[in-house]
Design a protein around this motif. Structure first.
Motif, PDB file in Angstrom:
ATOM      1  N   VAL A 139      96.189  91.747 128.554  1.00 36.57           N
ATOM      2  CA  VAL A 139      96.537  91.200 130.162  1.00 36.57           C
ATOM      3  C   VAL A 139      96.197  92.394 130.992  1.00 36.57           C
ATOM      4  CG1 VAL A 139      97.414  89.946 131.727  1.00 36.57           C
ATOM      5  CG2 VAL A 139      97.041  88.955 129.355  1.00 36.57           C
TER       6      VAL A 139
ATOM      7  N   TRP B 202      93.788  93.457 133.716  1.00 32.17           N
ATOM      8  CA  TRP B 202      94.186  94.222 135.326  1.00 32.17           C
ATOM      9  C   TRP B 202      93.146  95.786 134.977  1.00 32.17           C
ATOM     10  CZ3 TRP B 202     100.204  94.795 135.237  1.00 32.17           C
ATOM     11  CH2 TRP B 202     100.658  93.379 135.625  1.00 32.17           C
TER      12      TRP B 202
ATOM     13  N   ASP C 106      89.929  95.776 136.065  1.00 32.36           N
ATOM     14  CA  ASP C 106      90.197  94.511 137.612  1.00 32.36           C
ATOM     15  C   ASP C 106      89.899  95.740 138.191  1.00 32.36           C
ATOM     16  OD1 ASP C 106      89.517  93.196 139.884  1.00 32.36           O
ATOM     17  OD2 ASP C 106      91.188  91.819 139.286  1.00 32.36           O
TER      18      ASP C 106
ATOM     19  N   MET D  95      96.117  89.545 143.224  1.00 29.67           N
ATOM     20  CA  MET D  95      95.902  90.185 141.678  1.00 29.67           C
ATOM     21  C   MET D  95      96.649  88.734 140.984  1.00 29.67           C
ATOM     22  SD  MET D  95      94.614  92.908 139.318  1.00 29.67           S
ATOM     23  CE  MET D  95      96.762  92.870 139.049  1.00 29.67           C
ATOM     24  N   LEU D  96      97.926  89.721 141.067  1.00 29.73           N
ATOM     25  CA  LEU D  96      98.956  89.153 140.368  1.00 29.73           C
ATOM     26  C   LEU D  96      98.846  87.309 140.971  1.00 29.73           C
ATOM     27  CD1 LEU D  96     102.460  91.174 140.071  1.00 29.73           C
ATOM     28  CD2 LEU D  96     100.429  91.631 138.467  1.00 29.73           C
TER      29      LEU D  96
ATOM     30  N   GLU E  17      91.225  84.936 138.480  1.00 34.82           N
ATOM     31  CA  GLU E  17      91.883  86.352 137.721  1.00 34.82           C
ATOM     32  C   GLU E  17      91.909  87.008 137.163  1.00 34.82           C
ATOM     33  OE1 GLU E  17      91.816  87.971 142.014  1.00 34.82           O
ATOM     34  OE2 GLU E  17      91.559  90.691 140.985  1.00 34.82           O
ATOM     35  N   GLN E  18      92.227  86.923 137.120  1.00 32.08           N
ATOM     36  CA  GLN E  18      93.635  87.472 135.625  1.00 32.08           C
ATOM     37  C   GLN E  18      92.670  87.343 134.268  1.00 32.08           C
ATOM     38  OE1 GLN E  18      98.020  88.554 135.575  1.00 32.08           O
ATOM     39  NE2 GLN E  18      97.956  87.600 138.160  1.00 32.08           N
TER      40      GLN E  18
ATOM     41  N   TRP F 210      89.516  88.929 133.874  1.00 36.08           N
ATOM     42  CA  TRP F 210      89.402  89.907 132.553  1.00 36.08           C
ATOM     43  C   TRP F 210      89.956  89.954 131.602  1.00 36.08           C
ATOM     44  CZ3 TRP F 210      85.703  92.346 134.758  1.00 36.08           C
ATOM     45  CH2 TRP F 210      85.519  93.265 136.882  1.00 36.08           C
ATOM     46  N   HIS F 211      91.611  89.450 131.101  1.00 37.16           N
ATOM     47  CA  HIS F 211      91.806  89.228 130.187  1.00 37.16           C
ATOM     48  C   HIS F 211      90.850  88.601 128.738  1.00 37.16           C
ATOM     49  CE1 HIS F 211      94.559  87.684 126.064  1.00 37.16           C
ATOM     50  NE2 HIS F 211      94.014  86.433 127.028  1.00 37.16           N
TER      51      HIS F 211
ATOM     52  N   ALA G   1      99.123  85.827 131.629  1.00 34.20           N
ATOM     53  CA  ALA G   1      98.077  85.899 132.953  1.00 34.20           C
ATOM     54  C   ALA G   1      99.117  85.330 133.777  1.00 34.20           C
ATOM     55  CB  ALA G   1      96.901  85.993 131.889  1.00 34.20           C
TER      56      ALA G   1
END
Ligand code: PHE
Length: 482
Positions: A115, A119, A122, A147-148, A153-154, A157-158, A376
């Motif tokens: 995760v 980031w 990202d 983002m968090l 979104e997370q 990318w994860h 995530a």
């Protein structure tokens, strides 16, 4: 120089093409998010100087001895951690289960590691598209917060990060990876060098260096409110395990591919020195900027590197390019560590359960990915689910809690037993054959042996007991805390 060898079970396993390649690969596993994302923020959170010195002591007295022990066990058995401890202990059930604990740690760590790896990818994309260039500190902080708060979104990318990791692990130990490590690791070092120079010149050098290296020992046993807590000490030790990839068998696995004639001790020292250097450089680059902007070094948490370095990138000439390159290299460093985490899990299913590499990677990788979704989502959909408390007694998000359990308990417990095994139970001939080589004097060997046999297990056990005692309060009353 290609060294060929066969494992005890007779199957042809991969082999590093030279000691240099082994050092690169082991450093590739060691150097990662631990050095650049995690070390700076925990050094900040736990008060700087004293924590940093405690961490350095743990690297020397616990980290390097266990690193040597793991490589020795791996090369002695030429197997993954479960198989290695089983073979070297003559099939003893207890020691085999220590290997299982390692596989379990790899499993848990990779789930959230991926995760945070996401980031960084990202942020590579954000840097390339200039998202934070020219933004003010408030906006830069918000970009991270957004983002968090965005679970998808997370998750995306994860997924990307995990897919690339699995793709590489499917193709085996050597293919392709060595070449990349050889080029990209030195580049990362150069880039960090540039950031350090920038921080020292344009940032607050005295503030940053003072915070990082002038010890206030009381901070090792108290929280920000001045109440007793052994957490900073435990965290410094846990991080020594995490940053050197110890306590779960990654280095056993990598050692199992090391050529017979290479020196274990000098390789281990080299890896530890490189790893420590990177962590310190990253911290200097970050804290000189933290103090320049008057930020609170104890408050940032896991967002530190993502909130602070963009401040520098948005100011310095060529910052967009440098920022993009930085997050690309950081993603790569994270990837080489993630590969070693997955490799431990996969090697076990291949060696001991006779799965095909492909099957093992796809199945285990997918399960780990699924587990990672909880991390995530831990700052958004699952923000109200908390597992543990932080040192101030506040509830912690899932990702932070899982990291704490894995790093401060699973790895040190694994490392404790690995040290005991290497110091007391492994056959003397195996130990001496593996360690005594032309590069190493008998004195070094003796010192390693004594430290690993007595000092390391006692130190680790004491720190874990301190943490358990937090609930009993014996140490607190002795130290005259609250
Ligand atoms: N050492 C890696 C880092 O610092 C993380 C890691 C831990 C990798 C344990 C493998 C095993 O980022």
């Amino acid at each position: 120089m290609a060294i060929q060898g066969t494992s005890l079970d007779g199957s042809a396993r991969g082999m590093w093409s030279s000691r240099f390649m082994f050092i690169l690969a082991a450093a590739g596993s060691a150097i990662g998010l631990g050095n650049i994302w995690k070390f700076p923020y925990i050094a900040g959170r736990y008060g700087g100087g004293a924590f940093v010195l405690m961490y350095l002591a743990c690297i020397g007295m616990i980290g390097i001895p266990i690193l040597v022990a793991e490589i020795l066990i791996g090369r002695g058995a030429r197997k993954n951690p479960v198989g290695a401890l089983s073979v070297l202990s003559g099939g003893n059930k207890f020691w085999t289960s220590v290997g299982f604990l390692g596989v379990a740690s790899g499993f848990v760590i990779l789930s959230y590691y991926s995760v945070v790896g996401g980031w960084t990818v990202d942020y590579f994309a954000k840097s390339a598209s200039g998202t934070y260039i020219g933004a003010n500190p408030g906006t830069i902080k918000e970009i991270f917060g957004e983002m968090l708060a965005d679970p998808w979104e997370q998750a995306v990318w994860h997924t990307v990060f995990m897919a690339v990791t699995m793709g590489i692990v499917i193709f085996g130990v050597k293919e392709g990876l060595e070449r990349w490590i050889e080029v990209l690791m030195p580049l990362l070092l150069v880039l960090l060098g540039i950031l350090v120079v920038y921080g020292l010149v344009a940032g607050d050098a005295a503030g940053g260096l003072g915070y990082l290296f002038l010890p206030d020992w009381s901070k090792l046993v108290t929280n920000t409110a001045g109440e007793y807590t052994p957490r900073p000490m435990l965290e410094a030790m846990g991080h020594a395990f995490f940053t050197l990839s110890l306590g779960m068998g990654a280095m056993i696995t990598y050692g199992s591919y090391l050529g017979e004639r290479e020196s274990i001790a000098s390789s281990a020292v080299m890896v530890a020195v490189l790893d420590t250097m990177i962590a310190l450089l990253a911290s200097i680059a970050i804290f000189t900027i933290v103090f320049q902007y008057g930020l609170d070094p104890t408050a940032a948490g896991p967002g530190l590197v993502f909130q602070v370095l963009p401040l520098a990138f948005s100011q310095m000439p060529g910052g967009r390019f440098i920022g993009t390159a930085f997050f690309l290299l950081l993603s790569f460093a994270a990837l080489t560590s993630a590969i070693s985490l997955l490799e431990v899990v996969v090697a076990h299913f291949i060696d001991d359960r006779k799965w095909a590499r492909r099957t093992a990677t796809l199945i285990m990788g997918t399960v780990i990915w699924g587990l990672g979704l909880f991390s995530a989502f831990s700052y958004s959909l699952l923000e109200n689910v908390t597992l543990l408390e932080d040192k101030e007694g506040r509830a912690m998000p899932i990702l932070d809690s899982v990291d704490l359990i894995a790093t401060n308990y699973m790895l040190p417990i694994g490392g404790f037993f690995i040290a005991l095994f290497a110091g007391w139970f492994i056959k003397r001939e195996v130990r001496e054959r593996q360690l005594l080589d032309e590069k190493i004097s008998r004195a070094f060997y003796k010192a390693w042996f004594l430290v690993t046999r007595y000092l390391t297990p006692v130190a680790v056990a004491l720190l874990i007991l301190f943490m358990v005692d937090k609930h009993l309060g014996i140490a607190e009353s002795v130290l005259g805390g609250r």
